[in-house]
Design a protein around this motif. Sequence first.
Motif, PDB file in Angstrom:
ATOM      1  N   ARG A  89     -10.254   4.094  -6.796  1.00 45.72           N
ATOM      2  CA  ARG A  89      -9.794   4.381  -5.438  1.00 45.72           C
ATOM      3  C   ARG A  89     -10.960   4.332  -4.457  1.00 45.72           C
ATOM      4  O   ARG A  89     -10.864   3.748  -3.386  1.00 45.72           O
ATOM      5  N   GLN A  90     -12.091   4.948  -4.860  1.00 46.15           N
ATOM      6  CA  GLN A  90     -13.256   4.948  -3.975  1.00 46.15           C
ATOM      7  C   GLN A  90     -13.715   3.526  -3.680  1.00 46.15           C
ATOM      8  O   GLN A  90     -13.956   3.157  -2.535  1.00 46.15           O
ATOM      9  N   ARG A  91     -13.817   2.702  -4.736  1.00 49.38           N
ATOM     10  CA  ARG A  91     -14.282   1.316  -4.544  1.00 49.38           C
ATOM     11  C   ARG A  91     -13.265   0.508  -3.745  1.00 49.38           C
ATOM     12  O   ARG A  91     -13.628  -0.322  -2.921  1.00 49.38           O
ATOM     13  N   ASP A 101      -5.568  -2.747   3.304  1.00 49.46           N
ATOM     14  CA  ASP A 101      -5.098  -1.436   3.714  1.00 49.46           C
ATOM     15  C   ASP A 101      -5.171  -0.474   2.535  1.00 49.46           C
ATOM     16  O   ASP A 101      -5.128  -0.886   1.379  1.00 49.46           O
ATOM     17  N   ARG A 102      -5.298   0.803   2.830  1.00 44.60           N
ATOM     18  CA  ARG A 102      -5.464   1.789   1.746  1.00 44.60           C
ATOM     19  C   ARG A 102      -4.239   1.877   0.853  1.00 44.60           C
ATOM     20  O   ARG A 102      -4.319   2.369  -0.263  1.00 44.60           O
ATOM     21  N   THR A 103      -3.086   1.454   1.360  1.00 47.74           N
ATOM     22  CA  THR A 103      -1.882   1.493   0.550  1.00 47.74           C
ATOM     23  C   THR A 103      -1.644   0.173  -0.175  1.00 47.74           C
ATOM     24  O   THR A 103      -0.708   0.069  -0.963  1.00 47.74           O
ATOM     25  N   GLY A 104      -2.460  -0.844   0.119  1.00 49.00           N
ATOM     26  CA  GLY A 104      -2.254  -2.148  -0.503  1.00 49.00           C
ATOM     27  C   GLY A 104      -1.177  -2.969   0.178  1.00 49.00           C
ATOM     28  O   GLY A 104      -0.717  -3.971  -0.375  1.00 49.00           O
ATOM     29  N   SER A 105      -0.782  -2.591   1.387  1.00 47.88           N
ATOM     30  CA  SER A 105       0.297  -3.298   2.084  1.00 47.88           C
ATOM     31  C   SER A 105      -0.180  -4.641   2.653  1.00 47.88           C
ATOM     32  O   SER A 105       0.631  -5.475   3.039  1.00 47.88           O
ATOM     33  N   ARG A 116      -6.586 -14.290   9.437  1.00 49.08           N
ATOM     34  CA  ARG A 116      -5.419 -14.974   8.884  1.00 49.08           C
ATOM     35  C   ARG A 116      -5.855 -15.892   7.750  1.00 49.08           C
ATOM     36  O   ARG A 116      -6.950 -16.427   7.807  1.00 49.08           O
ATOM     37  N   PRO A 117      -5.039 -16.109   6.728  1.00 46.15           N
ATOM     38  CA  PRO A 117      -3.695 -15.548   6.578  1.00 46.15           C
ATOM     39  C   PRO A 117      -3.737 -14.105   6.123  1.00 46.15           C
ATOM     40  O   PRO A 117      -4.744 -13.631   5.608  1.00 46.15           O
ATOM     41  N   ARG A 118      -2.612 -13.418   6.292  1.00 47.34           N
ATOM     42  CA  ARG A 118      -2.453 -12.051   5.843  1.00 47.34           C
ATOM     43  C   ARG A 118      -2.442 -12.013   4.323  1.00 47.34           C
ATOM     44  O   ARG A 118      -1.806 -12.845   3.690  1.00 47.34           O
ATOM     45  N   PRO A 119      -3.146 -11.078   3.701  1.00 44.13           N
ATOM     46  CA  PRO A 119      -3.069 -10.997   2.235  1.00 44.13           C
ATOM     47  C   PRO A 119      -1.685 -10.499   1.815  1.00 44.13           C
ATOM     48  O   PRO A 119      -1.011  -9.824   2.589  1.00 44.13           O
ATOM     49  N   PRO A 120      -1.265 -10.847   0.596  1.00 48.74           N
ATOM     50  CA  PRO A 120       0.062 -10.412   0.156  1.00 48.74           C
ATOM     51  C   PRO A 120       0.098  -8.902  -0.063  1.00 48.74           C
ATOM     52  O   PRO A 120      -0.910  -8.287  -0.379  1.00 48.74           O
ATOM     53  N   ASP A 121       1.292  -8.354   0.115  1.00 48.66           N
ATOM     54  CA  ASP A 121       1.542  -6.952  -0.231  1.00 48.66           C
ATOM     55  C   ASP A 121       1.468  -6.838  -1.755  1.00 48.66           C
ATOM     56  O   ASP A 121       1.971  -7.708  -2.463  1.00 48.66           O
ATOM     57  N   PHE A 122       0.847  -5.770  -2.271  1.00 48.70           N
ATOM     58  CA  PHE A 122       0.734  -5.645  -3.726  1.00 48.70           C
ATOM     59  C   PHE A 122       2.084  -5.370  -4.392  1.00 48.70           C
ATOM     60  O   PHE A 122       2.192  -5.441  -5.608  1.00 48.70           O
ATOM     61  N   LEU A 168      -1.397   1.930  -7.101  1.00 40.20           N
ATOM     62  CA  LEU A 168      -0.766   1.729  -5.789  1.00 40.20           C
ATOM     63  C   LEU A 168       0.611   1.101  -5.949  1.00 40.20           C
ATOM     64  O   LEU A 168       1.563   1.473  -5.253  1.00 40.20           O
ATOM     65  N   GLN A 169       0.696   0.140  -6.870  1.00 44.76           N
ATOM     66  CA  GLN A 169       1.991  -0.527  -7.096  1.00 44.76           C
ATOM     67  C   GLN A 169       3.012   0.463  -7.631  1.00 44.76           C
ATOM     68  O   GLN A 169       4.159   0.495  -7.178  1.00 44.76           O
TER      69      GLN A 169
END
Lengths: 191, 216
Positions: A89-91, A101-105, A116-122, A168-169
Amino acid sequence: MPCPREAASLVLALAAALCACDRQLGHQPKFHPLDPSPFFSDGRSSRPLVAGTIPLDGPDPALATGIKDGRYLAAFPYPVDRAMLLRGRQRFDIYCAVCHDRTGSGDGMVIRRGFRPRPPDFTDPRLMAAPPGLFVDVIANGFGRMYPYEDRVHVRDRWAIAAYIKVLQLAAASRFQDLPGQDRRALEALK
Amino acid sequence: MAQLFPPSSNSIVKAAFAAGALVLCLAVWVAYRVERTTYFTKAGVACEQPVPFSHKHHVSGLGIDCRYCHVSAEDSSFAGLPPTRTCMTCHSQVWTQAQMLAAVRRSAETGQAIAWTRVDRLPDYVYFDHSIHVRKGVACQTCHGRVQRMPLTWRGYPFPFHMKDCLACHRHPERFPREDAELARLSRGFPPGERGHAAALAEHVRLLTDCYTCHR
């Protein structure tokens, strides 16, 4: 009367020595990391690695890249425990959250500022099913517009981050009613 | 032959010596104070850099961790300056035409490193290692000042690296709030008055204030 003269010369010598103190001890003739050097044509004292350099005690390439015999590793080579997840989490928050994003969104601050492009949501089904080796490969070698992070994230930390992405997933896919009673009560108390 | 000096000369000479000593002390004191001014320490004076990099924008504005760029702070004596590739991680896509970043793009194209001006420097007779300080929970800001508020980079307050500033913490580590679990145990974990607490902290301080700890 040699005594006062000797004393005077001693004081003078001491004063001279002290004057030179900072220059000789404070600026020793050695290179610190990234100090300039007039010796090399590019002006750097730290020399770039020769192309194709292999570290003598380098990590197993399969561990470093998450790929063995052309396939992503599906099992974690290190024990996945609480310490590893906290480290992950720290890394993740240091190196990945900027974009992912911290949530992986995939809606990190740099993305909001125009990357751009936006990375995929996890939580993308393809990534939900992906083995941890895939994430380690992307960290080590980059993907699309994402630069490789092999110079910034240690091998062990790559696996810790991959494990945290799995957390996160799991968190994103969990429903409230699936939580253990203790966690549900803690969340309700926050309302 | 008449005496050259009247009896009062003795007093005058004594007074002159006393005044001389006083002036010497005053001069030393003034030199000490002047040396601590920002004119000499350069604290708070922004350094000229090839690229006007703003820590304020990147840290406070975007929320990027110090270690994203200063990668080796936790593992090495040197905190590390990011290679151009780190800048280009984002700036290959963001602000790609900005005049301000022309030097970064040129560096990425040619492979010639950006010649940043060093901001903080310790004399060579000081052995300093970032990793031990970071691992013991000393925040970057403790020595470098509030870098996250600096639009251009300067030597941070609160101090410009004088030995007494190092010693303030090495003598009384328990006074500086940190994340170090071991130190927290030493300074708070024992119930007051318990045997061993004072001795353990004293031993810790003895090691921290040994000359050899910083001068080797």
